[in-house]
Design a protein around this motif. Structure first.
Motif, short mmCIF file in Angstrom:
data_model
loop_
_atom_site.label_atom_id
_atom_site.label_comp_id
_atom_site.label_asym_id
_atom_site.label_seq_id
_atom_site.Cartn_x
_atom_site.Cartn_y
_atom_site.Cartn_z
N ASP A 226 0.83 -1.21 0.00
CA ASP A 226 0.00 0.00 0.00
C ASP A 226 0.86 1.26 0.00
O ASP A 226 0.58 2.22 -0.73
CB ASP A 226 -0.93 0.02 1.22
N GLU A 227 1.91 1.28 0.81
CA GLU A 227 2.75 2.49 0.81
C GLU A 227 3.53 2.60 -0.48
O GLU A 227 3.74 3.71 -1.01
CB GLU A 227 3.62 2.62 2.08
N THR A 231 3.07 5.83 -3.34
CA THR A 231 4.17 6.61 -3.93
C THR A 231 4.07 6.58 -5.46
O THR A 231 4.27 7.59 -6.13
CB THR A 231 5.53 6.05 -3.48
#
Ligand code: NAP
Length: 259
Positions: A226-227, A231
């Motif tokens: 998810d992170e 980005t």
């Protein structure tokens, strides 16, 4: 933050799982219609269904091997012209520098250098013609700091990085940006595969192998899809038009360098 890409259309290669899926879900969250791809139809359909349920976007799934010409033709046929391209494919196997032969290198180059270049050549001209486009290539931290047992990855991805460095600066004036995202260790099947080689070699548990590796990362944990996806979505956003030809590390601080 409104990413300003609602209603745009993206191809996300190798996206039924892991980092590609993280990118696809983050783009869908920003309102981007998707063409997803992977070889295995079952996981791909499950990923597509999950995105359709969670987000109000159109999703087309194309089961194909993106490292082959036929596979890319199938994806490109389904996609038509798009605004956003996320390049991704499986990573090469680990091994020892003296053991790889020409075929091993050709496979790695096909997957991690020539396939993304072919997708860029196919899709960027229409982005330039419309005056807007975004390309994100998923590469690896191994481009900045080599991982000894992943020599095939070190070599192929560095080749792509050189191509992108020059190409991104030729297309930027038409509103098209090309950048690379360099994952360090993220909690995906790929990380499990690499950790399992340590399990076999050292006779320890998978939990212990993960803990040992996490301890080498300043953030003391693996990254999440998810992170990583968030980005990627930012790099594809209206706000990222001045980011050109960059190599952005997402590694929890693992690469020990000042810049
Ligand atoms: P993953 O969890 O194993 O997922 C790979 C995805 O790519 C799956 O959806 C897979 O589906 C698809 N895929 C693989 N080969 C393909 C092909 N030839 N054509 C189309 N789809 C294909 O891997 P990941 O961790 O997300 O890694 C993505 C990339 O980042 C890899 O190149 C990896 O080496 C690199 N990377 C990962 C990490 C990490 O820690 N996770 C770190 C550095 C670099 P099918 O198998 O069904 O095709």
């Amino acid at each position: 933050m409104n990413l300003g890409i609602n209603g745009k259309r993206a191809v996300v290669c190798a996206s039924s799982k892991g980092l590609g899926l993280g990118c696809a879900r983050a783009l869908a969250g920003a309102g981007v219609d998707l063409v997803l791809n992977a070889r295995g139809a079952e996981a791909l359909e499950a990923a597509a269904a999950g995105i359709r349920t969670a987000f109000d976007v159109e999703v087309t799934a194309v089961a194909a091997d993106i490292t082959t010409e036929e596979g890319r033709a199938a994806v490109l046929d389904a996609a038509g012209d798009v605004d956003i391209l996320v390049n991704n494919a499986g990573g090469p196997p680990p091994g020892l520098w003296k053991d790889w032969d020409r075929d091993d290198f050709i496979k790695a180059l096909d997957a991690n250098m020539l396939a993304p270049i072919a997708m860029i050549k196919a899709l960027v001209p229409a982005m330039m013609a419309q005056g807007w486009g975004r390309v994100v290539n998923i590469t690896s931290q191994s481009v900045k700091a080599p991982i000894p047992q992943l020599g095939l990855s070190n070599a192929a991805r560095t080749g792509l990085t050189g191509y992108v460095a020059g190409t991104s600066r030729q297309v930027a004036e038409k509103g098209v940006t090309i950048n690379n995202l360099l994952p360090g260790i993220h909690a995906t099947d790929r990380a499990d595969m690499l950790d399992n080689t340590v399990v076999e070699k050292e006779g320890i548990s998978l939990t212990e192998a993960r803990a040992r590796r996490a301890a080498t990362i300043p953030a003391r944990r693996y990254g999440t899809m998810d992170e990583f996806g968030a980005t990627c979505a930012f790099l594809c956003s209206q706000h990222a038009g001045f980011i050109v030809g960059q190599n952005i590390l997402l590694d929890g601080g693992a690469t020990n360098a000042t810049i």
